[in-house]
Design a protein around this motif. Sequence first.
Motif, short mmCIF file in Angstrom:
data_model
loop_
_atom_site.label_atom_id
_atom_site.label_comp_id
_atom_site.label_asym_id
_atom_site.label_seq_id
_atom_site.Cartn_x
_atom_site.Cartn_y
_atom_site.Cartn_z
N GLY A 336 1.01 -1.14 0.11
CA GLY A 336 0.04 -0.11 -0.08
C GLY A 336 0.61 1.34 0.07
O GLY A 336 0.31 2.25 -0.44
N GLU A 337 2.00 1.21 0.59
CA GLU A 337 3.05 2.44 0.67
C GLU A 337 4.51 1.96 0.62
O GLU A 337 4.51 0.93 1.05
CB GLU A 337 2.69 3.43 1.70
CG GLU A 337 1.26 2.94 2.91
CD GLU A 337 1.50 3.58 4.05
OE1 GLU A 337 2.18 4.28 4.39
OE2 GLU A 337 0.92 2.96 4.97
N PRO A 338 5.32 2.52 0.50
CA PRO A 338 6.55 2.22 0.87
C PRO A 338 6.73 1.80 1.90
O PRO A 338 6.46 2.32 3.09
CB PRO A 338 7.45 3.60 0.48
CG PRO A 338 6.59 4.62 -0.21
CD PRO A 338 5.26 4.01 0.20
N ASP A 357 7.35 -7.04 1.07
CA ASP A 357 6.85 -5.98 0.66
C ASP A 357 6.23 -6.43 -0.67
O ASP A 357 6.81 -7.10 -1.56
CB ASP A 357 7.76 -4.76 0.56
CG ASP A 357 7.08 -3.69 -0.19
OD1 ASP A 357 5.83 -3.31 0.01
OD2 ASP A 357 7.71 -2.65 -0.55
N ASN A 358 4.99 -6.09 -1.05
CA ASN A 358 4.46 -6.30 -2.58
C ASN A 358 3.82 -4.86 -2.88
O ASN A 358 3.26 -3.98 -2.15
CB ASN A 358 3.76 -7.52 -2.70
CG ASN A 358 2.52 -7.56 -1.70
OD1 ASN A 358 1.72 -6.57 -1.57
ND2 ASN A 358 2.23 -8.60 -1.05
N TRP A 359 3.65 -4.91 -4.14
CA TRP A 359 3.16 -3.54 -5.08
C TRP A 359 1.93 -3.99 -5.71
O TRP A 359 1.99 -4.92 -6.40
CB TRP A 359 4.50 -3.18 -5.59
CG TRP A 359 3.80 -1.87 -6.50
CD1 TRP A 359 3.87 -0.62 -6.00
CD2 TRP A 359 3.36 -1.75 -7.98
NE1 TRP A 359 3.33 0.32 -7.08
CE2 TRP A 359 2.89 -0.40 -8.01
CE3 TRP A 359 2.49 -2.70 -8.72
CZ2 TRP A 359 2.12 0.08 -9.57
CZ3 TRP A 359 2.10 -2.48 -10.03
CH2 TRP A 359 1.96 -1.08 -9.99
N TRP A 360 0.97 -3.26 -5.78
CA TRP A 360 -0.07 -3.21 -6.78
C TRP A 360 -0.90 -2.04 -6.43
O TRP A 360 -0.77 -1.09 -5.45
CB TRP A 360 -1.16 -4.61 -6.85
CG TRP A 360 -1.55 -4.98 -5.55
CD1 TRP A 360 -1.03 -5.37 -4.33
CD2 TRP A 360 -3.13 -4.98 -5.36
NE1 TRP A 360 -1.94 -5.50 -3.28
CE2 TRP A 360 -3.24 -5.26 -3.79
CE3 TRP A 360 -4.30 -4.68 -5.91
CZ2 TRP A 360 -4.40 -5.60 -3.46
CZ3 TRP A 360 -5.14 -5.08 -5.40
CH2 TRP A 360 -5.43 -5.34 -3.96
N GLN A 361 -2.06 -1.86 -7.42
CA GLN A 361 -2.99 -0.68 -7.49
C GLN A 361 -4.48 -1.40 -7.75
O GLN A 361 -4.64 -2.35 -7.99
CB GLN A 361 -2.66 0.12 -8.45
CG GLN A 361 -1.33 0.56 -8.81
CD GLN A 361 -1.15 1.58 -10.13
OE1 GLN A 361 -1.50 0.89 -11.34
NE2 GLN A 361 -0.73 2.54 -9.90
N THR A 362 -5.44 -0.37 -7.38
CA THR A 362 -6.68 -0.76 -7.45
C THR A 362 -6.73 -1.11 -8.95
O THR A 362 -7.57 -1.92 -9.12
CB THR A 362 -7.68 0.60 -7.29
OG1 THR A 362 -7.09 1.05 -5.82
CG2 THR A 362 -9.02 0.65 -7.44
N ASP A 446 3.38 5.51 -11.24
CA ASP A 446 4.50 5.55 -10.09
C ASP A 446 5.92 5.50 -10.80
O ASP A 446 6.13 5.11 -11.88
CB ASP A 446 4.30 3.96 -9.44
CG ASP A 446 3.43 4.09 -8.17
OD1 ASP A 446 2.83 5.21 -8.12
OD2 ASP A 446 2.97 3.00 -7.66
N PHE A 458 10.78 1.08 -5.47
CA PHE A 458 9.63 2.28 -5.57
C PHE A 458 10.49 3.64 -5.31
O PHE A 458 11.35 3.86 -4.21
CB PHE A 458 8.46 1.95 -4.35
CG PHE A 458 7.62 3.09 -4.54
CD1 PHE A 458 6.48 3.20 -5.49
CD2 PHE A 458 7.60 4.15 -3.69
CE1 PHE A 458 5.32 3.95 -5.59
CE2 PHE A 458 6.79 4.97 -4.00
CZ PHE A 458 5.66 4.87 -4.48
N ARG A 461 5.56 8.69 -6.65
CA ARG A 461 4.41 9.00 -7.54
C ARG A 461 5.02 10.05 -8.61
O ARG A 461 5.45 11.09 -8.31
CB ARG A 461 3.10 9.28 -7.02
CG ARG A 461 2.70 8.28 -5.97
CD ARG A 461 1.10 7.94 -6.14
NE ARG A 461 0.63 8.09 -7.30
CZ ARG A 461 -0.01 7.19 -8.35
NH1 ARG A 461 -0.21 5.98 -7.67
NH2 ARG A 461 -0.69 7.50 -9.18
N LYS A 467 -0.69 9.60 -0.55
CA LYS A 467 -1.07 8.21 0.18
C LYS A 467 -0.86 8.51 1.66
O LYS A 467 0.18 8.76 2.11
CB LYS A 467 -0.05 7.23 -0.44
CG LYS A 467 -0.33 5.97 -1.31
CD LYS A 467 -1.40 5.24 -0.55
CE LYS A 467 -2.27 4.29 -1.37
NZ LYS A 467 -2.07 2.96 -1.51
N LEU A 472 -5.39 6.14 -0.80
CA LEU A 472 -5.01 6.84 -1.73
C LEU A 472 -6.05 8.13 -1.76
O LEU A 472 -7.25 7.99 -1.94
CB LEU A 472 -5.35 6.13 -3.00
CG LEU A 472 -4.33 6.90 -4.27
CD1 LEU A 472 -2.71 6.87 -4.24
CD2 LEU A 472 -4.70 6.09 -5.59
#
Length: 581
Positions: A336-338, A357-362, A446, A458, A461, A467, A472
């Motif tokens: 969700g955030e760094p 950590d993992n990364w994704w978006q809506t 990003d 990361f 943005r 964030k 968001l």
Amino acid sequence: MQEERIVKPCAERARANMPDYAAARAAFTWAEARNSLDGLGQGRLNIAHEAIGRHVAAGHADQVALRWIAKSGARRDYTYGDLDRETSRFANVLRDSGLAVGDRVYALLGRTPELYIAALGTLKAGCVFCPLFSAFGPEPIHARMEIGGAAALITTKRLYTRKVAGLRDRLPDLRLVFLTDAEVEGTRAIGPLTDAASDRFETVPMAPEDSALLHFTSGTTGRPKGVVHVHEAVVAHHTTGRLALDLRPGDVFWCTADPGWVTGTSYGIIAPLTNRVTMIVDEAEFDVARWYGILEDERVNVWYTAPTAIRMLMKAGADPAAGRDFSALRFMASVGEPLNPEAVIWGNKVLGRPFHDNWWQTETGGIMIANYASMDVKPGSMGKPLPGIDAGVVDVTDNGVHELNEPMALGELALRSGWPSMMRGYLHEEARYRKCFRDGWYLTGDLAMRDAEGYFWFVGRADDLIKSAGHLIGPFEVESALMEHPAVAEVGVIGVPDETAGQLVKAYVALKPGHEPSEDLRRDLLGLARSRLGPAVAPKEIVFRKNLPKTRSGKIMRRLLKARELGLPEGDISTLESDEQ
Ligand code: AMP
């Protein structure tokens, strides 16, 4: 960035769902991933069937699917069989109330069992599920319900009377409001309706491309964007749950995200259930002792949480964790955030495992880049792309998109289009949707870098989105609320760094002639923003300025406000028109 590395022992790698990342990546196809799910024949499927019906049919009706922990601490268990029956009742109520396949059903609820039953019952009935964050104020609620043409809403008496009743005449499409705990004028109590309904319902077989979920996300300009996801997305929810979160049937899994946001749906409802885990749902908000208590008492195996919460645990020190038994905990992930490198290392020290950590978006609907159970963790890195996902760091110019292949080149994070949980559109906003794609790439907004080993880092943005505590927030929505005040001439909203929440929302306000800055006015504005937007979105700080920096076309230059706030170089200010501070 640190070059520190947390090396995974061989035995741990071997135990992971994906013991060898490179081999899994080479062999992976989405078509095969689809085969691990049931479907409903003739190419049809339904998320609700993959989450519940499939397991009941396979003899797992008695396994606990959802363990709900009430604010009071009381626990209530729902087996897969219970969920099947309860969601069937809900689906029958929707159908008997005249709702049709494709109608949008909204939920404005805290983390209570009704929310989970409504979500899966809605999908069963072939309707589209749209969760709203219960801490939203009336304005974000109205915008999201209006854009989605909400046909029905399920909420509580308190949330309805405080936030929705006053909006009804501005929501002409809203035909039905169900309340979980009462009946007031213009609503129906859901309890008696579900009690009277049959607990059998034949799940509606949907086409893979039929809409299933509508999530809202913020834009830098204009209204929130309604992100459309389809039933086929379940293939990605399921696969990423297995590969990125290492979920296994029978695991106890706790995702701390609220289903009002996408993580709380993809990984707080769908992925855990399709992977046949027992999911923990805690009604209460963050609390150090309570959270450690849940991890220990429920014997949580896999925990998915967020940097703000981890930083709050870190702030409380190691003592509250001391002496507790976290031996059941196998895998911890964050999104969700760094996630600061210190947080990863802290997890390893205090809880005995690193945070992954993992990364994704809506928009991506599911995890795209992750640190895996079988992979060494480089603290501060988001990890590597999922099998089936091609990610790149790109430079976007008028001539097109160019991939930057040299290690640690800075550019926009982009993904090769085409995976099951990719959004299928921004509702009613084709042009905005099209703008996200170029030359076969989906552009994420990003900024990132990729190192020589293929780990992604990361950077920030590329736009003005904020964030804060994992939420968001679009500056435009906040600016619009403050602009409603009669004394306000201009507003610019930015995110400023905060040790715990990542960023805080800060508003710069210029007043109309005849109004002077004062403490009373500042409080008035903060109060207005909180009542309109809710506490999660409202600014924490408001400062007055005589004038705000604007372009010649009259757009407020948030970038410049931010550079000044942070003492950074002001960059290109050739379009700057007025700038009286
Ligand atoms: P949302 O659509 O609300 O889930 O927000 C997506 C955005 O959150 C991304 O575009 C990033 O800016 C940010 N984000 C999500 N995960 C991470 C992460 N692991 N590290 C840094 N930023 C993240």
